[in-house]
Design a protein around this motif. Sequence first.
Motif, short mmCIF file in Angstrom:
data_model
loop_
_atom_site.label_atom_id
_atom_site.label_comp_id
_atom_site.label_asym_id
_atom_site.label_seq_id
_atom_site.Cartn_x
_atom_site.Cartn_y
_atom_site.Cartn_z
N LEU A 38 -2.53 41.27 13.09
CA LEU A 38 -1.50 42.26 13.39
C LEU A 38 -1.60 42.75 14.83
O LEU A 38 -0.59 43.01 15.49
CB LEU A 38 -1.62 43.44 12.43
N ALA A 84 8.77 41.36 8.42
CA ALA A 84 9.47 41.16 9.69
C ALA A 84 10.66 42.10 9.81
O ALA A 84 10.96 42.60 10.90
CB ALA A 84 9.91 39.71 9.82
N ARG A 96 10.31 45.41 12.47
CA ARG A 96 11.00 44.62 13.48
C ARG A 96 10.55 44.98 14.89
O ARG A 96 10.55 44.15 15.79
CB ARG A 96 12.51 44.80 13.35
N VAL A 100 7.57 45.75 15.85
CA VAL A 100 6.20 45.37 16.15
C VAL A 100 6.16 43.97 16.72
O VAL A 100 6.80 43.07 16.20
CB VAL A 100 5.33 45.42 14.87
N CYS A 101 5.42 43.76 17.79
CA CYS A 101 5.32 42.41 18.36
C CYS A 101 3.88 42.12 18.71
O CYS A 101 3.04 43.00 18.82
CB CYS A 101 6.20 42.26 19.60
N PHE A 105 6.65 39.01 14.32
CA PHE A 105 5.66 39.67 13.48
C PHE A 105 4.71 38.62 12.95
O PHE A 105 5.16 37.61 12.39
CB PHE A 105 6.34 40.41 12.34
#
Length: 265
Positions: free
Chosen positions: A125, A222, A226, A228-229, A237
């Motif tokens: 993550l 995802a 959305r 979070v990268c 994701f």
Amino acid sequence: MLHLTPAVTIYILTLSALFGLVSGSFANCCAWRMAHGESAAKGRSHCVACGHTLSPRELIPVISWVVQKGRCRHCGAPVSIRYPLTEGFTAIAFVLIVLRYDVTLNTLQFWILTAVLLTIALVDLETGYIPDSLVLGIALDFTVVTALRGGPFWSLWLKGVFNAAAVALPLLGLVLLMDRVLGRESMGGGDIKLFFAIGLFSHWSCNLFTLLLSCFLGIAFALIFRGVCTEDGEGAFPFGPAIAAAAFLSILAAEPAVQAYLSLF
């Protein structure tokens, strides 16, 4: 719990929850260190903001975070809520596993697997990368507990490898084909290795259930996260948390779910 008095059942479940809290705290620590290039086996726990070495009373799972109001006692920097949340989740997970498998080697095996899966999810993550050492840890868990069971070790071990390969190898072939068609990587190598490792523990039909469930969870994660990268900034994701979540749910429900599905025919 089977064939136990209520008092003994409560005692075992309480110990399971406490062990889960400690395991969740350890998984959190290992994940942060691996994600930031520190040794997971050496050094004292410290504040990620000021480097202050944490005392034993600052390391009590959940309680320390609540008492300190989510801040470092030394510098006042906020401490992520992910710590008490993952510790609490692991406690619940360990209780559910012992309720599902009773006091057996299966419980020990799946406790270890759950803790490693949590670590993998947290690292992936944060970095978009699944460390090979953690995937090997899952394989080692399977190998050691298989040896402890007694019986024909190599037969049981090869059976696990067959069940894992029955899903992982077709998945690898499909991924290679998609990579060629799309002209880019469609799934990370770490994800495929993880599918193989968790596949060692179950029948191939349950592994297929895990694969399908991880796809649904991956889409859901995802959409929910959305924004979070990963560190590469592409906005993707990571798939590792979905695989880890699917694997844990499969520990509890894959076998009865597959049997219920097959009973329809």
